[in-house]
Design a protein around this motif. Structure first.
Motif, PDB file in Angstrom:
ATOM      1  N   THR A  81      45.411  84.067  92.827  1.00 22.22           N
ATOM      2  CA  THR A  81      44.066  83.610  93.189  1.00 22.22           C
ATOM      3  C   THR A  81      43.305  84.592  94.067  1.00 22.22           C
ATOM      4  OG1 THR A  81      44.942  82.316  95.025  1.00 22.22           O
ATOM      5  CG2 THR A  81      44.590  81.162  92.926  1.00 22.22           C
ATOM      6  N   ASN A  82      43.992  85.515  94.720  1.00 22.26           N
ATOM      7  CA  ASN A  82      43.303  86.526  95.526  1.00 22.26           C
ATOM      8  C   ASN A  82      43.015  87.796  94.741  1.00 22.26           C
ATOM      9  OD1 ASN A  82      43.299  84.939  97.844  1.00 22.26           O
ATOM     10  ND2 ASN A  82      45.386  85.544  98.336  1.00 22.26           N
ATOM     11  N   SER A  83      43.389  87.820  93.487  1.00 19.11           N
ATOM     12  CA  SER A  83      43.181  89.018  92.678  1.00 19.11           C
ATOM     13  C   SER A  83      41.723  89.105  92.233  1.00 19.11           C
ATOM     14  CB  SER A  83      44.135  88.993  91.491  1.00 19.11           C
ATOM     15  OG  SER A  83      43.468  88.893  90.284  1.00 19.11           O
ATOM     16  N   PRO A  84      41.237  90.322  91.976  1.00 23.00           N
ATOM     17  CA  PRO A  84      39.851  90.477  91.513  1.00 23.00           C
ATOM     18  C   PRO A  84      39.573  89.731  90.215  1.00 23.00           C
ATOM     19  CG  PRO A  84      40.806  92.617  92.043  1.00 23.00           C
ATOM     20  CD  PRO A  84      41.903  91.609  92.152  1.00 23.00           C
ATOM     21  N   ARG A  85      40.606  89.459  89.450  1.00 24.27           N
ATOM     22  CA  ARG A  85      40.424  88.750  88.188  1.00 24.27           C
ATOM     23  C   ARG A  85      39.945  87.315  88.397  1.00 24.27           C
ATOM     24  NH1 ARG A  85      45.576  89.594  84.532  1.00 24.27           N
ATOM     25  NH2 ARG A  85      44.053  89.229  82.913  1.00 24.27           N
ATOM     26  N   TRP A  86      40.137  86.781  89.587  1.00 28.66           N
ATOM     27  CA  TRP A  86      39.821  85.383  89.846  1.00 28.66           C
ATOM     28  C   TRP A  86      38.554  85.204  90.678  1.00 28.66           C
ATOM     29  CZ3 TRP A  86      42.608  80.846  88.578  1.00 28.66           C
ATOM     30  CH2 TRP A  86      43.693  81.068  87.731  1.00 28.66           C
ATOM     31  N   THR A  87      37.757  86.244  90.844  1.00 30.01           N
ATOM     32  CA  THR A  87      36.578  86.143  91.713  1.00 30.01           C
ATOM     33  C   THR A  87      35.541  85.150  91.204  1.00 30.01           C
ATOM     34  OG1 THR A  87      35.584  88.054  90.622  1.00 30.01           O
ATOM     35  CG2 THR A  87      36.811  88.463  92.669  1.00 30.01           C
ATOM     36  N   SER A  88      35.460  84.929  89.898  1.00 32.13           N
ATOM     37  CA  SER A  88      34.455  83.998  89.383  1.00 32.13           C
ATOM     38  C   SER A  88      34.948  82.553  89.330  1.00 32.13           C
ATOM     39  CB  SER A  88      33.984  84.444  87.997  1.00 32.13           C
ATOM     40  OG  SER A  88      35.073  84.452  87.113  1.00 32.13           O
ATOM     41  N   VAL A  89      36.184  82.323  89.748  1.00 31.95           N
ATOM     42  CA  VAL A  89      36.720  80.963  89.789  1.00 31.95           C
ATOM     43  C   VAL A  89      36.288  80.324  91.104  1.00 31.95           C
ATOM     44  CG1 VAL A  89      38.851  79.600  89.843  1.00 31.95           C
ATOM     45  CG2 VAL A  89      38.659  81.567  88.307  1.00 31.95           C
ATOM     46  N   PRO A  90      35.787  79.101  91.075  1.00 30.18           N
ATOM     47  CA  PRO A  90      35.319  78.455  92.302  1.00 30.18           C
ATOM     48  C   PRO A  90      36.401  78.398  93.388  1.00 30.18           C
ATOM     49  CG  PRO A  90      34.662  77.171  90.401  1.00 30.18           C
ATOM     50  CD  PRO A  90      35.600  78.238  89.906  1.00 30.18           C
ATOM     51  N   PRO A  91      35.975  78.497  94.649  1.00 30.95           N
ATOM     52  CA  PRO A  91      36.923  78.481  95.768  1.00 30.95           C
ATOM     53  C   PRO A  91      37.823  77.242  95.797  1.00 30.95           C
ATOM     54  CG  PRO A  91      34.760  79.138  96.540  1.00 30.95           C
ATOM     55  CD  PRO A  91      34.610  78.720  95.106  1.00 30.95           C
ATOM     56  N   LEU A  92      37.311  76.103  95.359  1.00 29.05           N
ATOM     57  CA  LEU A  92      38.131  74.888  95.369  1.00 29.05           C
ATOM     58  C   LEU A  92      39.370  75.063  94.488  1.00 29.05           C
ATOM     59  CD1 LEU A  92      38.620  71.989  96.267  1.00 29.05           C
ATOM     60  CD2 LEU A  92      37.226  71.233  94.321  1.00 29.05           C
ATOM     61  N   THR A  93      39.180  75.611  93.299  1.00 24.96           N
ATOM     62  CA  THR A  93      40.313  75.854  92.410  1.00 24.96           C
ATOM     63  C   THR A  93      41.252  76.883  93.021  1.00 24.96           C
ATOM     64  OG1 THR A  93      38.935  75.341  90.500  1.00 24.96           O
ATOM     65  CG2 THR A  93      40.975  76.546  90.063  1.00 24.96           C
ATOM     66  N   GLN A  94      40.685  77.907  93.639  1.00 25.56           N
ATOM     67  CA  GLN A  94      41.503  78.931  94.288  1.00 25.56           C
ATOM     68  C   GLN A  94      42.312  78.353  95.445  1.00 25.56           C
ATOM     69  OE1 GLN A  94      39.227  82.409  95.307  1.00 25.56           O
ATOM     70  NE2 GLN A  94      38.370  82.590  93.263  1.00 25.56           N
ATOM     71  N   MET A  95      41.831  77.303  96.075  1.00 24.48           N
ATOM     72  CA  MET A  95      42.581  76.647  97.163  1.00 24.48           C
ATOM     73  C   MET A  95      43.596  75.644  96.608  1.00 24.48           C
ATOM     74  SD  MET A  95      39.653  76.075 100.145  1.00 24.48           S
ATOM     75  CE  MET A  95      39.427  74.427  99.588  1.00 24.48           C
ATOM     76  N   GLN A  96      43.252  74.982  95.518  1.00 24.92           N
ATOM     77  CA  GLN A  96      44.139  73.952  94.967  1.00 24.92           C
ATOM     78  C   GLN A  96      45.439  74.526  94.411  1.00 24.92           C
ATOM     79  OE1 GLN A  96      41.404  72.151  92.187  1.00 24.92           O
ATOM     80  NE2 GLN A  96      41.123  70.358  93.521  1.00 24.92           N
ATOM     81  N   LEU A  97      45.384  75.705  93.816  1.00 22.40           N
ATOM     82  CA  LEU A  97      46.599  76.277  93.230  1.00 22.40           C
ATOM     83  C   LEU A  97      47.658  76.577  94.291  1.00 22.40           C
ATOM     84  CD1 LEU A  97      45.009  78.380  90.382  1.00 22.40           C
ATOM     85  CD2 LEU A  97      46.583  76.451  90.116  1.00 22.40           C
ATOM     86  N   PRO A  98      47.316  77.201  95.430  1.00 19.81           N
ATOM     87  CA  PRO A  98      48.331  77.356  96.480  1.00 19.81           C
ATOM     88  C   PRO A  98      48.813  76.016  97.044  1.00 19.81           C
ATOM     89  CG  PRO A  98      46.587  78.955  96.800  1.00 19.81           C
ATOM     90  CD  PRO A  98      46.129  78.005  95.715  1.00 19.81           C
ATOM     91  N   GLU A  99      47.934  75.022  97.110  1.00 19.00           N
ATOM     92  CA  GLU A  99      48.358  73.691  97.552  1.00 19.00           C
ATOM     93  C   GLU A  99      49.369  73.105  96.566  1.00 19.00           C
ATOM     94  OE1 GLU A  99      44.949  71.180  98.156  1.00 19.00           O
ATOM     95  OE2 GLU A  99      44.062  72.559  99.619  1.00 19.00           O
ATOM     96  N   ALA A 100      49.121  73.303  95.273  1.00 18.54           N
ATOM     97  CA  ALA A 100      50.053  72.826  94.251  1.00 18.54           C
ATOM     98  C   ALA A 100      51.388  73.551  94.380  1.00 18.54           C
ATOM     99  CB  ALA A 100      49.458  73.031  92.863  1.00 18.54           C
ATOM    100  N   ARG A 101      51.329  74.863  94.590  1.00 14.39           N
ATOM    101  CA  ARG A 101      52.566  75.631  94.778  1.00 14.39           C
ATOM    102  C   ARG A 101      53.347  75.096  95.966  1.00 14.39           C
ATOM    103  NH1 ARG A 101      51.289  80.886  97.221  1.00 14.39           N
ATOM    104  NH2 ARG A 101      50.963  79.426  98.932  1.00 14.39           N
TER     105      ARG A 101
END
Length: 182
Positions: A81-101
């Motif tokens: 989620t911190n990779s440049p490939r994920w910059t256009s993904v909304p921050p909520l999704t970027q936060m939810q994936l580490p929470e899921a992990r």
């Protein structure tokens, strides 16, 4: 829909060609070639597999290999989620994936501070041992300090994973984002 997913994968591949500004992260996990069809991008493969698995928990019941694959995918995606490939993904999704992990780590008994590459590699080894029926090595792989529960308890959890709602929500959201982007 298939064309959208292929386009999403192509965009991820092209975005991945850009180098991170400060060099590669020490916490980048990798999915080996062949984990999915060799033509599928690991990010997209992990989004699809984890979304499908956590969206259909019956697939995981009694199937520790499927649970491991889905867990590996979430572990990998959270590290991406911190990779440049994920910059256009909304921050909520970027936060939810580490929470899921983190939630999956608690349920499965993985140390919360373990580096993602170590977790992914260990889970891949465990998956291989289970698939070839090498239970002695499988039990040896799931030992402290990386795992916090006794091996038989970890195997029991992997065989009958309880609901992990945030894993379902985060992976469904990631799948929706993949479709939205392309």
């Amino acid at each position: 829909m298939r064309c959208r997913l292929i386009a999403f994968a192509a965009a991820l591949v092209l975005a991945g060609c850009t180098a991170p500004p400060h060099g590669p992260s020490q916490s980048v996990a990798e999915i080996p070639q062949g984990f999915f069809n060799n033509l599928i991008d690991p990010d997209l493969g992990c989004v699809n597999e984890s979304s499908y698995s956590f969206g259909s928990p019956n697939i995981l019941h009694g199937n520790p290999a499927a649970t491991l694959r889905a867990t590996i995918c979430v572990e990998y995606l959270a590290a991406q989620t911190n990779s440049p490939r994920w910059t256009s993904v909304p921050p909520l999704t970027q936060m939810q994936l580490p929470e899921a992990r983190d939630a999956l780590r608690r349920v499965v008994g993985i140390a919360p501070n373990a580096p993602p590459p170590l977790v992914v590699n260990t889970l891949l080894r465990l998956l291989h041992d289970l698939q070839v029926g090498n239970m002695m090595d499988a039990r040896a792989v799931i030992a402290p300090p990386l795992f916090t529960m006794p091996p038989d308890q970890t195997l029991a959890v992997l065989t009958n994973l309880p609901p992990v709602p945030i894993a379902h929500v985060a992976t469904q959201q990631a799948e929706l984002e993949a479709m939205r982007l392309h």
